[in-house]
Design a protein around this motif. Structure first.
Motif, PDB file in Angstrom:
ATOM      1  N   LYS A   1       1.025  -1.216  -0.056  1.00 35.06           N
ATOM      2  CA  LYS A   1       0.110   0.088   0.021  1.00 35.06           C
ATOM      3  C   LYS A   1       1.023   1.151   0.054  1.00 35.06           C
ATOM      4  O   LYS A   1       2.002   1.249   0.759  1.00 35.06           O
ATOM      5  CB  LYS A   1      -0.808   0.074   1.243  1.00 35.06           C
ATOM      6  N   GLU A   2       0.557   2.158  -0.728  1.00 32.93           N
ATOM      7  CA  GLU A   2       1.189   3.402  -0.732  1.00 32.93           C
ATOM      8  C   GLU A   2       0.870   4.378   0.454  1.00 32.93           C
ATOM      9  O   GLU A   2      -0.444   4.419   0.435  1.00 32.93           O
ATOM     10  CB  GLU A   2       0.809   4.345  -2.038  1.00 32.93           C
ATOM     11  N   ARG A   3       1.537   5.009   1.033  1.00 31.32           N
ATOM     12  CA  ARG A   3       1.275   5.767   2.200  1.00 31.32           C
ATOM     13  C   ARG A   3       2.155   6.964   2.178  1.00 31.32           C
ATOM     14  O   ARG A   3       3.047   7.085   1.671  1.00 31.32           O
ATOM     15  CB  ARG A   3       1.692   5.061   3.539  1.00 31.32           C
ATOM     16  N   MET A   4       1.557   8.077   2.647  1.00 30.37           N
ATOM     17  CA  MET A   4       2.187   9.229   2.957  1.00 30.37           C
ATOM     18  C   MET A   4       2.510   9.367   4.512  1.00 30.37           C
ATOM     19  O   MET A   4       1.747   9.219   5.550  1.00 30.37           O
ATOM     20  CB  MET A   4       1.165  10.407   2.784  1.00 30.37           C
ATOM     21  N   VAL A   5       3.828   9.473   4.764  1.00 31.81           N
ATOM     22  CA  VAL A   5       4.509   9.739   5.831  1.00 31.81           C
ATOM     23  C   VAL A   5       4.995  10.822   6.257  1.00 31.81           C
ATOM     24  O   VAL A   5       5.892  11.423   5.675  1.00 31.81           O
ATOM     25  CB  VAL A   5       5.536   8.638   6.315  1.00 31.81           C
ATOM     26  N   VAL A   6       4.613  11.580   7.412  1.00 29.30           N
ATOM     27  CA  VAL A   6       5.019  12.688   7.892  1.00 29.30           C
ATOM     28  C   VAL A   6       5.941  12.606   9.240  1.00 29.30           C
ATOM     29  O   VAL A   6       5.419  11.711  10.252  1.00 29.30           O
ATOM     30  CB  VAL A   6       4.146  13.710   8.276  1.00 29.30           C
ATOM     31  N   VAL A   7       6.937  13.030   9.192  1.00 27.98           N
ATOM     32  CA  VAL A   7       8.028  12.937  10.492  1.00 27.98           C
ATOM     33  C   VAL A   7       8.202  14.166  11.230  1.00 27.98           C
ATOM     34  O   VAL A   7       8.546  15.142  10.367  1.00 27.98           O
ATOM     35  CB  VAL A   7       9.255  12.153   9.972  1.00 27.98           C
ATOM     36  N   LYS A   8       8.229  14.126  12.404  1.00 28.51           N
ATOM     37  CA  LYS A   8       8.508  15.293  13.199  1.00 28.51           C
ATOM     38  C   LYS A   8       9.567  14.994  14.346  1.00 28.51           C
ATOM     39  O   LYS A   8       8.932  14.213  15.242  1.00 28.51           O
ATOM     40  CB  LYS A   8       7.648  16.098  13.525  1.00 28.51           C
ATOM     41  N   THR A   9      10.731  15.580  14.533  1.00 31.23           N
ATOM     42  CA  THR A   9      11.640  14.965  15.726  1.00 31.23           C
ATOM     43  C   THR A   9      11.206  15.955  16.793  1.00 31.23           C
ATOM     44  O   THR A   9      10.850  17.086  16.805  1.00 31.23           O
ATOM     45  CB  THR A   9      13.150  15.529  15.327  1.00 31.23           C
ATOM     46  N   VAL A  10      11.317  15.151  17.941  1.00 30.67           N
ATOM     47  CA  VAL A  10      11.084  16.118  19.268  1.00 30.67           C
ATOM     48  C   VAL A  10      12.357  16.556  19.766  1.00 30.67           C
ATOM     49  O   VAL A  10      13.173  15.751  19.845  1.00 30.67           O
ATOM     50  CB  VAL A  10      10.273  14.995  20.398  1.00 30.67           C
ATOM     51  N   GLY A  11      12.257  17.749  20.148  1.00 25.94           N
ATOM     52  CA  GLY A  11      13.730  18.144  20.431  1.00 25.94           C
ATOM     53  C   GLY A  11      14.296  17.638  21.729  1.00 25.94           C
ATOM     54  O   GLY A  11      13.486  17.274  22.614  1.00 25.94           O
ATOM     55  N   TYR A  12      15.441  17.727  22.121  1.00 21.99           N
ATOM     56  CA  TYR A  12      16.317  17.057  22.952  1.00 21.99           C
ATOM     57  C   TYR A  12      16.202  15.731  23.331  1.00 21.99           C
ATOM     58  O   TYR A  12      16.475  15.329  24.312  1.00 21.99           O
ATOM     59  CB  TYR A  12      16.291  17.954  24.352  1.00 21.99           C
ATOM     60  N   THR A  13      15.414  15.007  22.836  1.00 20.48           N
ATOM     61  CA  THR A  13      15.103  13.568  22.785  1.00 20.48           C
ATOM     62  C   THR A  13      15.473  12.580  21.956  1.00 20.48           C
ATOM     63  O   THR A  13      15.982  11.482  22.329  1.00 20.48           O
ATOM     64  CB  THR A  13      13.705  13.202  23.540  1.00 20.48           C
ATOM     65  N   GLY A  14      15.365  13.198  20.631  1.00 18.17           N
ATOM     66  CA  GLY A  14      15.665  12.378  19.411  1.00 18.17           C
ATOM     67  C   GLY A  14      14.395  11.467  19.173  1.00 18.17           C
ATOM     68  O   GLY A  14      14.492  10.625  18.130  1.00 18.17           O
ATOM     69  N   TRP A  15      13.379  11.693  19.878  1.00 17.75           N
ATOM     70  CA  TRP A  15      12.344  10.846  19.607  1.00 17.75           C
ATOM     71  C   TRP A  15      11.672  11.436  18.204  1.00 17.75           C
ATOM     72  O   TRP A  15      11.849  12.624  17.892  1.00 17.75           O
ATOM     73  CB  TRP A  15      10.971  10.997  20.614  1.00 17.75           C
ATOM     74  N   LYS A  16      10.996  10.575  17.561  1.00 21.19           N
ATOM     75  CA  LYS A  16      10.180  11.073  16.176  1.00 21.19           C
ATOM     76  C   LYS A  16       8.763  10.836  16.509  1.00 21.19           C
ATOM     77  O   LYS A  16       8.272   9.521  16.537  1.00 21.19           O
ATOM     78  CB  LYS A  16      10.879  10.364  15.068  1.00 21.19           C
ATOM     79  N   ILE A  17       7.832  11.813  16.138  1.00 16.31           N
ATOM     80  CA  ILE A  17       6.622  11.615  15.874  1.00 16.31           C
ATOM     81  C   ILE A  17       6.014  11.237  14.537  1.00 16.31           C
ATOM     82  O   ILE A  17       6.505  11.918  13.655  1.00 16.31           O
ATOM     83  CB  ILE A  17       5.711  13.087  16.433  1.00 16.31           C
ATOM     84  N   VAL A  18       5.570  10.324  14.078  1.00  9.80           N
ATOM     85  CA  VAL A  18       5.296   9.885  12.896  1.00  9.80           C
ATOM     86  C   VAL A  18       3.797   9.601  12.521  1.00  9.80           C
ATOM     87  O   VAL A  18       3.117   9.111  13.429  1.00  9.80           O
ATOM     88  CB  VAL A  18       5.957   8.300  12.701  1.00  9.80           C
ATOM     89  N   SER A  19       3.466  10.318  11.363  1.00  9.66           N
ATOM     90  CA  SER A  19       1.969  10.316  11.014  1.00  9.66           C
ATOM     91  C   SER A  19       1.922   9.373   9.896  1.00  9.66           C
ATOM     92  O   SER A  19       2.633   9.734   8.770  1.00  9.66           O
ATOM     93  CB  SER A  19       1.302  11.511  10.873  1.00  9.66           C
ATOM     94  N   VAL A  20       1.096   8.400   9.412  1.00 13.84           N
ATOM     95  CA  VAL A  20       0.944   7.609   8.523  1.00 13.84           C
ATOM     96  C   VAL A  20      -0.646   7.635   7.982  1.00 13.84           C
ATOM     97  O   VAL A  20      -1.498   7.585   8.738  1.00 13.84           O
ATOM     98  CB  VAL A  20       1.217   5.981   9.019  1.00 13.84           C
ATOM     99  N   THR A  21      -0.709   8.087   6.499  1.00  9.84           N
ATOM    100  CA  THR A  21      -1.895   8.275   5.947  1.00  9.84           C
ATOM    101  C   THR A  21      -1.953   7.377   4.694  1.00  9.84           C
ATOM    102  O   THR A  21      -1.079   7.630   3.498  1.00  9.84           O
ATOM    103  CB  THR A  21      -2.287   9.627   5.561  1.00  9.84           C
ATOM    104  N   PRO A  22      -2.765   6.526   4.596  1.00  5.24           N
ATOM    105  CA  PRO A  22      -3.081   5.621   3.390  1.00  5.24           C
ATOM    106  C   PRO A  22      -3.567   6.654   2.174  1.00  5.24           C
ATOM    107  O   PRO A  22      -4.264   7.403   2.363  1.00  5.24           O
ATOM    108  CB  PRO A  22      -3.770   4.533   3.451  1.00  5.24           C
TER     109      PRO A  22
END
Length: 603
Positions: A270-291
């Motif tokens: 499946k084709e998906r649109m992935v949007v990534v945003k990094t959380v400052g000073y932790t290196g964590w990443k918030i990931v949104s996935v939309t088919p």
């Protein structure tokens, strides 16, 4: 091969046919072909525009969601950091663990924040528990010093460290309940019997806060949002139970390598649109996935509408082209002939006639040629002004602290009745600033630049008694050459502040000025502690190092000014090894005369 010859023959026939036709006919046919092609492209563009519009709307919504998640998550994490700071500065720093404990302080902080906390604990660097709430007993057989949060905090004491989410397995809990937590750990300084020691502070955050945050977001999103750490391990996923049970897969490991922004990927067919945003000073990443299939539900009706509009537009344009070709052909040809004769003269002779549009076109071309000439001249002047402004800004970076400290030393000498030393230092300071000002000139002789450096050394030797000795080795006849000012003194300043300041009287600075192969070479060498290669590589490139803590003109400043005047072939070269000193070498062209406006080689 026969087919290729046939096509080539037909193409030659078409070209010959069109050469025999009038411009009117050629314009009509050409415009018609262009129109059909253009409308076909328009249909494709409309198709893609709708697709892009749908994606942009989805991206805007996703971006807003991620921004809000980022704000909420940052607020949550900063609250945990504030709790950590409160424990450290209001509790640990105020207690001598040889005779006191911090149980009361920990209890107060825990009670005030227990909705978001599972536990707070403080350990020595050997893993000894100094205090904790609400649990007090460590499970048997647990080696605290081997815990990942402990190891990371011990390795980098100055940083805050966030773990991945895990079950709290450190303390014994009487009700046999287990807690999902994220550990915040940091190195702290503790006092025991009046002696400072290193310790580790642990704050276990209740994972339910993060779960609630993402659960609320996922209830409103057409796709889903999840959270990973810098290594791609899942911190939160709306279907993490299925993933951990191997009943579902997620592309989190690959996503961890994505930069912040929008990415398209194919996962699980499946084709998906992935949007990534990094959380400052932790290196964590918030990931949104939309088919992507969820974005194009009503696309077929829009496609039919786009095709219908294109067909009608083609018919209208074919008719219009016939009329326009008659009207445009003759004056357009004359305009074309006049355009070919443009020679960029102050007033270009462009044909102005025919219809209003072609007259306007001719006038526009005439104005455009004139404006191009003016803009070209303006750009040349602007670039020269910009280069001068940049150089003046670099030249003027003098830190008033140097003057203040020097005057303070003079005042101390006068109060100590060391009048001769004070007079000598004032004379050196006056000479130093006389050469620095140079009547507003940037170009001075090499001997004045050397004298400026000697005056600076004289001042610094008064301020740093017995710290170092400076030696000048000057090649005969070198004084006739020219240089830009203030290039040797910053190198000596760097050697003093980063080499001599920590030595006990055995420091040496050698200044050598000589000629090389068609160039002037100036070297400043010290026997200070030197520096590793990774730090050496950043000295001339790191913008944060432009200002030094002395006069203010850093190595990068000198390097830039030299290259502004003489080009990228000249500048600074630095050699250094730990415990073996540092050598900074300046490369300049051999110039006996130089104008203030002169440049050697442009960048």
């Amino acid at each position: 091969m026969t087919a290729m010859k046939y096509i080539a023959k037909k193409w030659e026939y078409i070209k010959h046919y069109y050469k025999q036709k009038s411009m009117q006919f050629t314009i009509a046919i050409s415009f018609t072909l262009v129109t059909v092609t253009g409308m076909a492209l328009l249909a494709l563009i409309l198709f893609q525009s709708y697709q892009s519009a749908m994606e942009e709307m989805a991206l805007e919504d996703t971006a807003k969601v991620l921004d809000q998640v980022d704000i909420n998550l940052n607020s949550y994490l900063r609250n945990m950091m504030r709790i950590s700071d409160s424990v450290y500065y209001s509790g640990i720093r105020q207690v001598d663990f040889g005779s006191e404990d911090i149980d009361n302080e920990l209890n107060l902080l825990y009670e005030a924040n227990k909705d978001n906390l599972v536990s707070i604990a403080c350990f020595t660097e050997d893993g000894e528990l100094l205090g904790s709430v609400p649990f007090s007993a460590i499970k048997p057989g647990i080696d605290v010093t081997a815990q990942d949060w402990f190891v990371k905090a011990a390795e980098k004491m100055e940083n805050l460290h966030f773990s991945d989410f895990h079950v709290q397995n450190l303390f014994e809990i009487s009700n046999d309940r287990y807690y999902w937590v994220i550990s915040l750990s940091r190195g702290v300084e503790i006092t025991r019997n009046g002696n400072p020691e290193s310790g580790i502070l642990l704050v276990d955050m209740d994972f339910k806060g993060i779960r609630q945050l993402f659960t609320k977001v996922n209830s409103k999103s057409p796709g889903y949002v999840y959270l990973i750490d810098s290594d791609g391990r899942l911190i939160y996923h709306p279907k993490q139970n299925l993933i951990f049970s191997d009943l579902m897969e997620e592309n989190n490991l690959k996503v961890s390598a994505y930069e912040d922004g929008v990415h398209k990927e194919e996962f699980d067919n499946k084709e998906r649109m992935v949007v990534v945003k990094t959380v400052g000073y932790t290196g964590w990443k918030i990931v949104s996935v939309t088919p992507l299939e969820s974005l194009y539900g009503s696309f077929s009706r829009s496609t039919v509408m786009a095709v219908l509009i294109c067909v009608l537009a083609i018919l209208a344009m074919v008719f219009a082209n016939q009329l326009v070709s008659i009207w445009v052909a003759k004056p357009l040809k004359r305009l074309e002939d006049s355009v070919k004769e443009i020679d960029l003269s102050p007033v270009p002779q462009i044909y102005i006639g025919g219809s209003h549009e072609i007259q306007h076109l001719g006038q526009t071309i005439q104005l455009m040629v004139t404006e191009m000439r003016r803009l070209t001249d303006d750009i040349v002047r602007e670039q020269e002004y910009k280069r001068r402004s940049e150089l003046d800004a670099l030249q003027s970076q003098i830190n008033p602290h140097f003057l203040y400290n020097t005057l303070d030393s003079i005042m101390w000498m006068i109060e100590a009745e060391k009048y001769e030393d004070a007079i000598s230092m004032i004379q050196a300071l006056a000479s130093l600033f006389r050469i620095s000002l140079s009547k507003g000139q940037n170009i001075i002789s090499v001997d004045k630049e050397i004298q400026h450096a000697k005056n600076y050394v004289a001042i610094q030797k008064y301020r740093y008694k017995n710290k170092f000795e400076a030696f000048f080795e000057i090649e005969d006849g070198i004084e006739k050459y020219k240089t830009i000012k203030l290039i040797i003194q910053p190198l000596i300043e760097n050697a003093i502040y980063y080499g001599m300041e920590f030595m006990d009287g055995d420091g040496e600075i050698h200044v050598r000025v000589r000629t090389g192969e068609e160039e002037l070479v100036i070297e400043v060498e010290d026997n200070g502690p030197g520096m590793p290669k990774e730090r050496l590589d950043s000295l001339l490139t790191d913008e944060n190092r432009v200002r030094s803590k002395g006069s203010g003109i850093g190595l990068r400043n000198v390097h830039q000014r030299i290259q502004v005047y003489f080009g990228a072939a000249y500048g600074l070269e630095i050699e250094s090894e730990p415990d073996e000193g540092t050598l900074v070498r300046i490369h300049l062209p051999l110039c006996e005369t130089m104008d203030e406006n002169e440049r050697g080689v442009t960048d």
